[in-house]
Design a protein around this motif. Structure first.
Motif, PDB file in Angstrom:
ATOM      1  N   ILE A  29       0.463  -1.160  -0.118  1.00  0.00           N
ATOM      2  CA  ILE A  29      -0.522   0.181  -0.115  1.00  0.00           C
ATOM      3  C   ILE A  29       0.902   1.367   0.070  1.00  0.00           C
ATOM      4  CG2 ILE A  29      -1.843   1.076   1.232  1.00  0.00           C
ATOM      5  CD1 ILE A  29      -2.203  -1.223   2.279  1.00  0.00           C
TER       6      ILE A  29
ATOM      7  N   LEU B  53       0.452   5.337   0.789  1.00  0.00           N
ATOM      8  CA  LEU B  53      -0.456   5.719   1.697  1.00  0.00           C
ATOM      9  C   LEU B  53       0.507   7.717   1.745  1.00  0.00           C
ATOM     10  CD1 LEU B  53      -2.356   6.048   4.022  1.00  0.00           C
ATOM     11  CD2 LEU B  53      -0.617   5.600   5.529  1.00  0.00           C
ATOM     12  N   SER B  54      -0.719   8.287   0.940  1.00  0.00           N
ATOM     13  CA  SER B  54      -0.316  10.011   1.493  1.00  0.00           C
ATOM     14  C   SER B  54      -1.339  10.972   1.433  1.00  0.00           C
ATOM     15  CB  SER B  54      -0.297  10.164  -0.754  1.00  0.00           C
ATOM     16  OG  SER B  54       0.524  11.299  -0.565  1.00  0.00           O
ATOM     17  N   CYS B  55      -1.275  11.586   2.515  1.00  0.00           N
ATOM     18  CA  CYS B  55      -2.476  11.896   3.252  1.00  0.00           C
ATOM     19  C   CYS B  55      -1.620  13.596   3.247  1.00  0.00           C
ATOM     20  CB  CYS B  55      -2.794  11.259   4.249  1.00  0.00           C
ATOM     21  SG  CYS B  55      -3.433   9.921   4.249  1.00  0.00           S
TER      22      CYS B  55
ATOM     23  N   GLN C  26      -2.655  10.249   8.499  1.00  0.00           N
ATOM     24  CA  GLN C  26      -1.598   9.580   8.483  1.00  0.00           C
ATOM     25  C   GLN C  26      -0.658   8.472   9.085  1.00  0.00           C
ATOM     26  OE1 GLN C  26       0.690  10.703   4.292  1.00  0.00           O
ATOM     27  NE2 GLN C  26       2.766  11.024   5.546  1.00  0.00           N
TER      28      GLN C  26
ATOM     29  N   LEU D 259      -3.328   5.966  10.423  1.00  0.00           N
ATOM     30  CA  LEU D 259      -3.162   4.746   9.575  1.00  0.00           C
ATOM     31  C   LEU D 259      -1.689   4.390   8.648  1.00  0.00           C
ATOM     32  CD1 LEU D 259      -5.709   7.088   6.090  1.00  0.00           C
ATOM     33  CD2 LEU D 259      -6.055   5.547   7.764  1.00  0.00           C
ATOM     34  N   ALA D 260      -0.750   4.148   8.771  1.00  0.00           N
ATOM     35  CA  ALA D 260       0.027   3.855   8.451  1.00  0.00           C
ATOM     36  C   ALA D 260       0.500   2.801   9.504  1.00  0.00           C
ATOM     37  CB  ALA D 260       1.261   4.313   8.915  1.00  0.00           C
TER      38      ALA D 260
ATOM     39  N   LEU E 207      -2.637   0.071   9.459  1.00  0.00           N
ATOM     40  CA  LEU E 207      -2.098  -0.961   8.476  1.00  0.00           C
ATOM     41  C   LEU E 207      -1.439  -2.114   8.948  1.00  0.00           C
ATOM     42  CD1 LEU E 207      -2.695   1.283   5.528  1.00  0.00           C
ATOM     43  CD2 LEU E 207      -4.451  -0.044   6.218  1.00  0.00           C
TER      44      LEU E 207
ATOM     45  N   VAL F 106       3.164  -0.913   4.240  1.00  0.00           N
ATOM     46  CA  VAL F 106       2.715   0.479   3.615  1.00  0.00           C
ATOM     47  C   VAL F 106       3.906   1.421   3.221  1.00  0.00           C
ATOM     48  CG1 VAL F 106       1.390   2.832   5.407  1.00  0.00           C
ATOM     49  CG2 VAL F 106       0.950  -0.055   5.547  1.00  0.00           C
TER      50      VAL F 106
ATOM     51  N   VAL G 240       5.129   5.134   3.246  1.00  0.00           N
ATOM     52  CA  VAL G 240       4.444   6.814   3.194  1.00  0.00           C
ATOM     53  C   VAL G 240       4.957   7.932   2.030  1.00  0.00           C
ATOM     54  CG1 VAL G 240       3.858   8.752   4.887  1.00  0.00           C
ATOM     55  CG2 VAL G 240       3.525   6.200   5.847  1.00  0.00           C
TER      56      VAL G 240
ATOM     57  N   ILE H 169      -3.626   4.421  -0.710  1.00  0.00           N
ATOM     58  CA  ILE H 169      -4.886   5.695  -0.380  1.00  0.00           C
ATOM     59  C   ILE H 169      -4.092   6.921   0.078  1.00  0.00           C
ATOM     60  CG2 ILE H 169      -5.762   5.771   2.134  1.00  0.00           C
ATOM     61  CD1 ILE H 169      -5.029   2.922   2.330  1.00  0.00           C
TER      62      ILE H 169
END
Length: 248
Positions: free
Chosen positions: A16, A18-20, A26, A29-30, A33, A40, A42, A63
Motif C-alpha cells: 500500500i 499512503l499519501s495524506c 497518515q 493509518l500507517a 495498516l 505500507v 508513506v 490511499i
C-alpha cells in the motif's frame, strides 16, 4: 518485482502507498495498516513521487487524501494503468459526480482506521479463489438500484463498512452501530434506525435481483441480518447466520 503472496491475519498481504495531507491521519493509518500485516510506504503528497513509488513497488492500493479541491482524475487513471486501486479519503471536498475516472472507493468523514480496513476488505478480500469473486460494494448497490442519487446510499455504505470491520457490533446494533451512524450523518439514533429499516423493507419488496433473493430467500431480513449477510458476501464468508438473530 512481483507481489508477495503472504496472508495476513485479516486476509491477503497488500503493498500500500499512503499519501495524506494530514500528518496525524497518515500516521494513524500507517500504524493500523502495518498492524494488520500490510506493507505500507508513506509518500509525500506529490503525484510524480506517488506514481513512481507505485510503479517501483508494484503496489496494489493507493490511499489518498488531499486538501486541494481537485478530483485528480488524470492521476487516478494513471494508477489504474499501473493496476493499482485508489481509495479516496473525502475529508475536504466532495467528489464531483459523474467522474470519467473514479476512485475505486471513497470514504467520507469521519475517516477512521477501522473503516479504512473495512473498505480494503471490500475491495480485495473476495473469498476462495475457485469461486466467482463477489461484486464490490458499489457494484452491489448499483445492481440493486440503490443509486448514488438516493440520500441513504452513503448511510448504507457506512453501515456495511462498520459491519465488515466489527461484525460483533451487529449483535448490539442499537448500542454500537446506530449511534455512530447518527453522529456521522447528524441524525438521531431513532431516525437512523427508521431509515435503514425503510430501506431494507423497500429493497425486499421491490428487488427481484437473483443475487438479492439468494441472500434473503425466506423472509424480510432485520436490519442486522441484512448487513451481516451483505458483509459476509463481500468478504467471501459464506457461513450461515445463527437462528438467534437480533430483532433490529
Amino acid at each position: 518485482m512481483g507481489h508477495q503472496e503472504a496472508v495476513t491475519k485479516k486476509g491477503p498481504h497488500l503493498t500500500i502507498v499512503l499519501s495524506c495531507a494530514e500528518t496525524g491521519l497518515q500516521l494513524r493509518l500507517a500504524r493500523t495498516l502495518k498492524e494488520a500485516g500490510h506493507s505500507v510506504t508513506v509518500v509525500e503528497l506529490s503525484f510524480p513521487a506517488v506514481l513512481h513509488r507505485i510503479y517501483q513497488l508494484q503496489a496494489q492500493l493507493l490511499i489518498l487524501q488531499t486538501n486541494t479541491g481537485k478530483t485528480c482524475e488524470e492521476e487516478i487513471r494513471r494508477c489504474h494503468l499501473l493496476n493499482c486501486k485508489v481509495l479516496w479519503l473525502e475529508t475536504h471536498v466532495l467528489l464531483v459526480q459523474p467522474l470519467r475516472e473514479k476512485p475505486d472507493a471513497v470514504l467520507t468523514l469521519p475517516v477512521d482506521p477501522e473503516s479504512v480496513l473495512g473498505m480494503i476488505r471490500c475491495l480485495f478480500f473476495t473469498g476462495e479463489s475457485d469461486q466467482t469473486p463477489p461484486l464490490t460494494l458499489a457494484q452491489l448497490l448499483d445492481r440493486w438500484q440503490v443509486t448514488e442519487k438516493q440520500p441513504n446510499r452513503r448511510m448504507i455504505e457506512q453501515t456495511v463498512l462498520l459491519t465488515v470491520a466489527h461484525p460483533q457490533w451487529m449483535q448490539h446494533i442499537t448500542k454500537y452501530i446506530y449511534p455512530r451512524l447518527a453522529r456521522q450523518n447528524r441524525l438521531t439514533v431513532s431516525a437512523v434506525e427508521q431509515r435503514l429499516r425503510r430501506m431494507v423493507f423497500q429493497l425486499y419488496e421491490s428487488c427481484q435481483d437473483e443475487l438479492f433473493r439468494a441472500l434473503f430467500p425466506s423472509k424480510r431480513p432485520s436490519n442486522s441480518r441484512f448487513f451481516i449477510q451483505v458483509a459476509r458476501y463481500l468478504t467471501g464468508f459464506q457461513e450461515q447466520d445463527d437462528e438467534n438473530e437480533n430483532a433490529n
